[in-house]
Design a protein around this motif. Structure first.
Motif, PDB file in Angstrom:
ATOM      1  N   PHE A  13      63.874  57.730  31.030  1.00 29.78           N
ATOM      2  CA  PHE A  13      65.259  57.679  30.571  1.00 29.78           C
ATOM      3  C   PHE A  13      65.327  57.167  29.140  1.00 29.78           C
ATOM      4  O   PHE A  13      65.984  57.750  28.281  1.00 29.78           O
ATOM      5  N   ALA A  14      64.623  56.074  28.868  1.00 28.21           N
ATOM      6  CA  ALA A  14      64.632  55.497  27.528  1.00 28.21           C
ATOM      7  C   ALA A  14      64.081  56.489  26.514  1.00 28.21           C
ATOM      8  O   ALA A  14      64.610  56.620  25.408  1.00 28.21           O
ATOM      9  N   CYS A  15      63.051  57.212  26.876  1.00 28.26           N
ATOM     10  CA  CYS A  15      62.443  58.194  25.981  1.00 28.26           C
ATOM     11  C   CYS A  15      63.439  59.316  25.655  1.00 28.26           C
ATOM     12  O   CYS A  15      63.598  59.692  24.492  1.00 28.26           O
ATOM     13  N   ARG A  16      64.122  59.839  26.674  1.00 35.52           N
ATOM     14  CA  ARG A  16      65.107  60.912  26.441  1.00 35.52           C
ATOM     15  C   ARG A  16      66.272  60.407  25.602  1.00 35.52           C
ATOM     16  O   ARG A  16      66.762  61.109  24.717  1.00 35.52           O
ATOM     17  N   LEU A  17      66.725  59.195  25.860  1.00 32.38           N
ATOM     18  CA  LEU A  17      67.822  58.629  25.088  1.00 32.38           C
ATOM     19  C   LEU A  17      67.426  58.452  23.629  1.00 32.38           C
ATOM     20  O   LEU A  17      68.181  58.803  22.720  1.00 32.38           O
ATOM     21  N   LYS A  18      66.240  57.948  23.376  1.00 37.00           N
ATOM     22  CA  LYS A  18      65.763  57.771  22.003  1.00 37.00           C
ATOM     23  C   LYS A  18      65.676  59.100  21.277  1.00 37.00           C
ATOM     24  O   LYS A  18      66.039  59.207  20.104  1.00 37.00           O
ATOM     25  N   ARG A  19      65.181  60.145  21.965  1.00 35.17           N
ATOM     26  CA  ARG A  19      65.120  61.479  21.342  1.00 35.17           C
ATOM     27  C   ARG A  19      66.512  61.962  20.971  1.00 35.17           C
ATOM     28  O   ARG A  19      66.731  62.499  19.887  1.00 35.17           O
ATOM     29  N   GLY A  20      67.457  61.773  21.871  1.00 29.85           N
ATOM     30  CA  GLY A  20      68.841  62.173  21.579  1.00 29.85           C
ATOM     31  C   GLY A  20      69.427  61.401  20.412  1.00 29.85           C
ATOM     32  O   GLY A  20      70.122  61.970  19.560  1.00 29.85           O
ATOM     33  N   LEU A  21      69.143  60.115  20.349  1.00 31.10           N
ATOM     34  CA  LEU A  21      69.641  59.303  19.234  1.00 31.10           C
ATOM     35  C   LEU A  21      68.992  59.710  17.920  1.00 31.10           C
ATOM     36  O   LEU A  21      69.646  59.689  16.867  1.00 31.10           O
ATOM     37  N   ASN A  22      67.720  60.118  17.959  1.00 34.92           N
ATOM     38  CA  ASN A  22      67.062  60.590  16.740  1.00 34.92           C
ATOM     39  C   ASN A  22      67.723  61.859  16.216  1.00 34.92           C
ATOM     40  O   ASN A  22      67.919  62.008  15.009  1.00 34.92           O
ATOM     41  N   VAL A  23      68.071  62.768  17.110  1.00 29.27           N
ATOM     42  CA  VAL A  23      68.774  63.991  16.706  1.00 29.27           C
ATOM     43  C   VAL A  23      70.126  63.629  16.113  1.00 29.27           C
ATOM     44  O   VAL A  23      70.514  64.139  15.053  1.00 29.27           O
ATOM     45  N   TRP A  24      70.854  62.751  16.781  1.00 30.40           N
ATOM     46  CA  TRP A  24      72.166  62.317  16.300  1.00 30.40           C
ATOM     47  C   TRP A  24      72.052  61.678  14.920  1.00 30.40           C
ATOM     48  O   TRP A  24      72.856  61.937  14.037  1.00 30.40           O
ATOM     49  N   GLU A  25      71.025  60.854  14.726  1.00 31.66           N
ATOM     50  CA  GLU A  25      70.800  60.204  13.438  1.00 31.66           C
ATOM     51  C   GLU A  25      70.557  61.242  12.344  1.00 31.66           C
ATOM     52  O   GLU A  25      71.115  61.148  11.243  1.00 31.66           O
ATOM     53  N   GLN A  26      69.738  62.250  12.634  1.00 30.67           N
ATOM     54  CA  GLN A  26      69.451  63.290  11.651  1.00 30.67           C
ATOM     55  C   GLN A  26      70.701  64.095  11.305  1.00 30.67           C
ATOM     56  O   GLN A  26      70.904  64.472  10.155  1.00 30.67           O
ATOM     57  N   GLU A  27      71.547  64.350  12.291  1.00 30.62           N
ATOM     58  CA  GLU A  27      72.754  65.146  12.058  1.00 30.62           C
ATOM     59  C   GLU A  27      73.851  64.370  11.352  1.00 30.62           C
ATOM     60  O   GLU A  27      74.633  64.942  10.596  1.00 30.62           O
ATOM     61  N   THR A  28      73.936  63.069  11.604  1.00 30.32           N
ATOM     62  CA  THR A  28      75.046  62.278  11.059  1.00 30.32           C
ATOM     63  C   THR A  28      74.642  61.361   9.909  1.00 30.32           C
ATOM     64  O   THR A  28      75.500  60.916   9.146  1.00 30.32           O
ATOM     65  N   GLY A  29      73.368  61.048   9.814  1.00 30.73           N
ATOM     66  CA  GLY A  29      72.916  60.091   8.816  1.00 30.73           C
ATOM     67  C   GLY A  29      73.172  58.646   9.227  1.00 30.73           C
ATOM     68  O   GLY A  29      72.924  57.719   8.465  1.00 30.73           O
ATOM     69  N   ILE A  30      73.662  58.444  10.446  1.00 33.75           N
ATOM     70  CA  ILE A  30      73.921  57.098  10.960  1.00 33.75           C
ATOM     71  C   ILE A  30      72.682  56.629  11.711  1.00 33.75           C
ATOM     72  O   ILE A  30      72.194  57.312  12.603  1.00 33.75           O
ATOM     73  N   ASP A  31      72.186  55.463  11.329  1.00 37.37           N
ATOM     74  CA  ASP A  31      70.984  54.908  11.937  1.00 37.37           C
ATOM     75  C   ASP A  31      71.377  53.762  12.863  1.00 37.37           C
ATOM     76  O   ASP A  31      71.550  52.629  12.429  1.00 37.37           O
ATOM     77  N   PRO A  32      71.522  54.042  14.178  1.00 38.76           N
ATOM     78  CA  PRO A  32      71.942  52.974  15.086  1.00 38.76           C
ATOM     79  C   PRO A  32      70.824  51.987  15.380  1.00 38.76           C
ATOM     80  O   PRO A  32      69.648  52.327  15.334  1.00 38.76           O
ATOM     81  N   GLU A  33      71.222  50.765  15.661  1.00 34.83           N
ATOM     82  CA  GLU A  33      70.280  49.774  16.160  1.00 34.83           C
ATOM     83  C   GLU A  33      70.139  50.030  17.657  1.00 34.83           C
ATOM     84  O   GLU A  33      71.128  50.072  18.383  1.00 34.83           O
ATOM     85  N   TYR A  34      68.911  50.214  18.121  1.00 32.57           N
ATOM     86  CA  TYR A  34      68.673  50.535  19.523  1.00 32.57           C
ATOM     87  C   TYR A  34      68.003  49.355  20.210  1.00 32.57           C
ATOM     88  O   TYR A  34      66.963  48.872  19.772  1.00 32.57           O
ATOM     89  N   LEU A  35      68.617  48.888  21.297  1.00 34.42           N
ATOM     90  CA  LEU A  35      68.109  47.749  22.063  1.00 34.42           C
ATOM     91  C   LEU A  35      67.851  48.229  23.481  1.00 34.42           C
ATOM     92  O   LEU A  35      68.671  48.926  24.068  1.00 34.42           O
ATOM     93  N   GLU A  36      66.731  47.836  24.046  1.00 31.83           N
ATOM     94  CA  GLU A  36      66.367  48.324  25.371  1.00 31.83           C
ATOM     95  C   GLU A  36      65.953  47.173  26.276  1.00 31.83           C
ATOM     96  O   GLU A  36      65.168  46.313  25.878  1.00 31.83           O
ATOM     97  N   VAL A  37      66.505  47.152  27.483  1.00 29.22           N
ATOM     98  CA  VAL A  37      66.101  46.200  28.515  1.00 29.22           C
ATOM     99  C   VAL A  37      65.939  46.967  29.824  1.00 29.22           C
ATOM    100  O   VAL A  37      66.482  48.053  29.991  1.00 29.22           O
ATOM    101  N   THR A  38      65.187  46.393  30.751  1.00 26.83           N
ATOM    102  CA  THR A  38      64.972  47.065  32.039  1.00 26.83           C
ATOM    103  C   THR A  38      65.689  46.364  33.181  1.00 26.83           C
ATOM    104  O   THR A  38      65.642  46.841  34.306  1.00 26.83           O
ATOM    105  N   ASP A  39      66.365  45.291  32.897  1.00 29.48           N
ATOM    106  CA  ASP A  39      66.986  44.453  33.917  1.00 29.48           C
ATOM    107  C   ASP A  39      68.447  44.230  33.538  1.00 29.48           C
ATOM    108  O   ASP A  39      68.744  43.832  32.406  1.00 29.48           O
ATOM    109  N   SER A  40      69.360  44.480  34.459  1.00 26.70           N
ATOM    110  CA  SER A  40      70.789  44.332  34.143  1.00 26.70           C
ATOM    111  C   SER A  40      71.167  42.886  33.828  1.00 26.70           C
ATOM    112  O   SER A  40      72.053  42.639  33.011  1.00 26.70           O
TER     113      SER A  40
END
Length: 90
Positions: A13-40
């Motif tokens: 899931f994290a891998c697919r989300l990161k790929r999607g965010l990379n595409v979004w970053e390339q299309e918009t020029g917006i570089d989001p800060e990405y934080l990942e945890v495995t525990d709610s």
């Protein structure tokens, strides 16, 4: 800067989300800060420590910690403007 947090115990899931965010970053020029945890519970702690996160992707049934609905309720109680996307496996 836009901050995006993801909480899911599945590495795929994290891998697919990161790929999607990379595409979004390339299309918009917006570089989001990405934080990942495995525990709610860690997600709730992270949000409380940081004070504000713009968007959270939260597993409906994370592998550890509170279930996604309970975690989302706690997060919204702390920050009513937080945007949460609940994710579930098909």
């Amino acid at each position: 800067m836009i901050s995006i947090a993801a909480c899911d115990g599945e590495p795929s899931f994290a891998c697919r989300l990161k790929r999607g965010l990379n595409v979004w970053e390339q299309e918009t020029g917006i570089d989001p800060e990405y934080l990942e945890v495995t525990d709610s519970d860690d997600l709730v702690e992270l949000c409380n420590e940081r004070g504000h996160i713009d968007l959270v992707f939260l597993a409906h049934h994370p592998q550890r910690g509170a279930d996604g609905i309970a975690a989302a309720r706690g997060l919204k109680k702390a920050d009513e403007n937080l945007n949460i996307v609940l994710v579930t496996a098909s």
